[in-house]
Design an enzyme around this catalytic site. Structure first.
Site, PDB file in Angstrom:
ATOM      1  N   HIS A 123       0.822  -1.222   0.000  1.00 29.37           N
ATOM      2  CA  HIS A 123       0.000   0.000   0.000  1.00 29.37           C
ATOM      3  C   HIS A 123       0.859   1.278   0.000  1.00 29.37           C
ATOM      4  O   HIS A 123       0.423   2.319   0.486  1.00 29.37           O
ATOM      5  CB  HIS A 123      -0.969  -0.022   1.187  1.00 29.37           C
ATOM      6  CG  HIS A 123      -0.298  -0.109   2.527  1.00 29.37           C
ATOM      7  ND1 HIS A 123      -0.799  -0.840   3.583  1.00 29.37           N
ATOM      8  CD2 HIS A 123       0.859   0.461   3.008  1.00 29.37           C
ATOM      9  CE1 HIS A 123      -0.008  -0.720   4.626  1.00 29.37           C
ATOM     10  NE2 HIS A 123       1.002   0.068   4.311  1.00 29.37           N
ATOM     11  N   HIS A 160      -1.514   4.455   9.869  1.00 33.58           N
ATOM     12  CA  HIS A 160      -0.164   4.984  10.080  1.00 33.58           C
ATOM     13  C   HIS A 160      -0.169   6.345  10.763  1.00 33.58           C
ATOM     14  O   HIS A 160       0.821   7.058  10.734  1.00 33.58           O
ATOM     15  CB  HIS A 160       0.577   5.122   8.751  1.00 33.58           C
ATOM     16  CG  HIS A 160       0.687   3.879   7.932  1.00 33.58           C
ATOM     17  ND1 HIS A 160      -0.380   3.266   7.332  1.00 33.58           N
ATOM     18  CD2 HIS A 160       1.771   3.134   7.590  1.00 33.58           C
ATOM     19  CE1 HIS A 160       0.024   2.209   6.651  1.00 33.58           C
ATOM     20  NE2 HIS A 160       1.322   2.108   6.801  1.00 33.58           N
ATOM     21  N   HIS A 204      10.071  -4.272   4.325  1.00 29.88           N
ATOM     22  CA  HIS A 204      10.571  -2.898   4.231  1.00 29.88           C
ATOM     23  C   HIS A 204      10.829  -2.309   5.603  1.00 29.88           C
ATOM     24  O   HIS A 204      10.209  -2.698   6.584  1.00 29.88           O
ATOM     25  CB  HIS A 204       9.663  -1.985   3.410  1.00 29.88           C
ATOM     26  CG  HIS A 204       8.263  -1.739   3.902  1.00 29.88           C
ATOM     27  ND1 HIS A 204       7.328  -2.730   4.104  1.00 29.88           N
ATOM     28  CD2 HIS A 204       7.609  -0.579   4.186  1.00 29.88           C
ATOM     29  CE1 HIS A 204       6.180  -2.191   4.482  1.00 29.88           C
ATOM     30  NE2 HIS A 204       6.321  -0.881   4.556  1.00 29.88           N
ATOM     31  N   GLU A 255       3.946  -5.469   8.631  1.00 31.85           N
ATOM     32  CA  GLU A 255       2.590  -5.330   8.059  1.00 31.85           C
ATOM     33  C   GLU A 255       2.073  -6.637   7.475  1.00 31.85           C
ATOM     34  O   GLU A 255       0.875  -6.762   7.194  1.00 31.85           O
ATOM     35  CB  GLU A 255       2.581  -4.238   6.979  1.00 31.85           C
ATOM     36  CG  GLU A 255       2.747  -2.843   7.551  1.00 31.85           C
ATOM     37  CD  GLU A 255       2.896  -1.758   6.485  1.00 31.85           C
ATOM     38  OE1 GLU A 255       2.815  -0.576   6.845  1.00 31.85           O
ATOM     39  OE2 GLU A 255       3.106  -2.091   5.289  1.00 31.85           O
TER      40      GLU A 255
HETATM   41  C1  DHB Z   1       6.310   3.084   2.260  1.00 32.66           C
HETATM   42  C2  DHB Z   1       5.735   1.843   2.542  1.00 32.66           C
HETATM   43  C3  DHB Z   1       4.663   1.741   3.449  1.00 32.66           C
HETATM   44  O1  DHB Z   1       4.076   0.571   3.797  1.00 32.66           O
HETATM   45  C4  DHB Z   1       4.138   2.867   4.027  1.00 32.66           C
HETATM   46  O2  DHB Z   1       3.068   2.726   4.844  1.00 32.66           O
HETATM   47  C5  DHB Z   1       4.718   4.111   3.775  1.00 32.66           C
HETATM   48  C6  DHB Z   1       5.795   4.209   2.890  1.00 32.66           C
HETATM   49  C7  DHB Z   1       7.434   3.218   1.292  1.00 32.66           C
HETATM   50  O3  DHB Z   1       8.037   2.229   0.885  1.00 32.66           O
HETATM   51  O4  DHB Z   1       7.729   4.357   0.901  1.00 32.66           O
HETATM   52 FE    FE Z   2       2.603   0.857   5.474  1.00 35.19          FE
END
Ligand code: DHB
Ligand code: FE
Length: 284
Positions: A12, A59, A193, A240
């Protein structure tokens, strides 16, 4: 009796929303990710679900660190997205389904979960981006939304097992709903990530591939790592995957994988899209 037709699992990343706003779907950077949605569009055009039950994490738009529920379920007549600081507020409202939301809340409480109930609720990019990906354009969304927020942000986070059990309880609740609606389940976020700290940019393709290969046939394999193991493996936001684990729980036993796309990176994230068809009803 309502029926769960399948599950859509997707990253997302807010940058995807920015790419949509700028029409960059065919740009070489974005194309490999957006192309993963062709089978999803075909599935949605054929199945025409009435309701989307979305497991995601907020978030900071609706909940912040001062008040952070472990699980929260929306029961609003309508939800909205707002600018989260990156300059885009998606305008299309998300119609709610308060009666189904309350049925799900009652059933999961009967299953000994204790969600926060939200009769007004903003939804952030973790709902807005998947909706824009699935139903592009400017027509009103053809589904009603039941948002289910899982805390993947402020520790202590729930365990993968707890999220899987919550998903199963939601799946049973949907199956026991007296309406005729066809329901599609979403799990959003991931895959690996980490956005901050010394390990910013961390991606773990081995762990991602482990999740992708087990999600359909053996989701319990994903429960062998506890939440902090997942933070270590997948990064502090890679956790997540808890949303995916919950959504997979709602789908129940037998599913068929119709499509799977994995592309690294999109922004700072190993991006993935998976489409699962439900091949049997959810059983206790
Ligand atoms: C990014 C990924 C995410 O899941 C998020 O909530 C905000 C930013 C990213 O990779 O930039
Ligand atoms: Fe996220």
């Amino acid at each position: 009796m309502s029926q769960i037709c399948g599950g859509i699992f997707t990253s997302h990343v807010p940058g995807i929303g920015n790419a949509i706003a700028k029409g960059l779907q065919q740009d070489p950077y974005w194309k490999p990710f957006f192309d993963g949605f062709a089978p999803v569009h075909k599935f949605l055009a054929e199945e025409k679900p009435d309701v989307a039950v979305v497991f995601y994490n907020d978030h900071g738009l609706n909940f912040f660190l001062d008040k952070m529920p472990t699980f929260a379920i929306g029961a609003a007549p309508e939800y909205k997205h707002e600018d989260e600081g990156w300059g885009i507020a998606f305008e299309r409202p998300y119609p709610g389904h308060p009666d189904l939301s309350w049925h799900i809340i009652e059933q999961v409480v009967a299953s000994e979960f204790d969600p926060v109930t939200c009769q007004s609720m903003l939804v952030d990019h973790a709902v807005a981006v998947p909706f824009e990906l699935c139903w592009p354009g400017s027509d009103a969304f053809p589904v009603k939304l039941v948002p289910i927020a899982i805390n993947t942000v402020q520790h202590p986070l729930p365990s993968p097992k707890r999220c899987h059990e919550l998903g199963k309880a939601v799946g049973r609740a949907i199956e026991s709903w007296g309406g005729e609606e066809k329901v599609v389940v979403f799990g959003t976020g991931g895959l690996s990530h980490q956005l901050e700290g010394e390990r910013a940019g961390h991606i773990n393709t081995d762990y991602d591939k482990f999740c992708l290969s087990n999600l359909a046939p053996d989701p319990e394999a994903l429960l062998q790592h506890d939440t902090l193991d997942i933070v270590e493996l997948a990064g502090s936001q890679g956790v997540e995957i808890l949303n995916w684990i919950a959504a997979r729980g709602a789908l129940g036993g037998k599913v068929r994988e119709l499509a799977s796309n994995y592309h690294v990176p999109i922004s700072n994230t190993a991006a993935a899209t998976v489409l699962l068809e439900n091949s049997e009803k959810v059983l206790a």
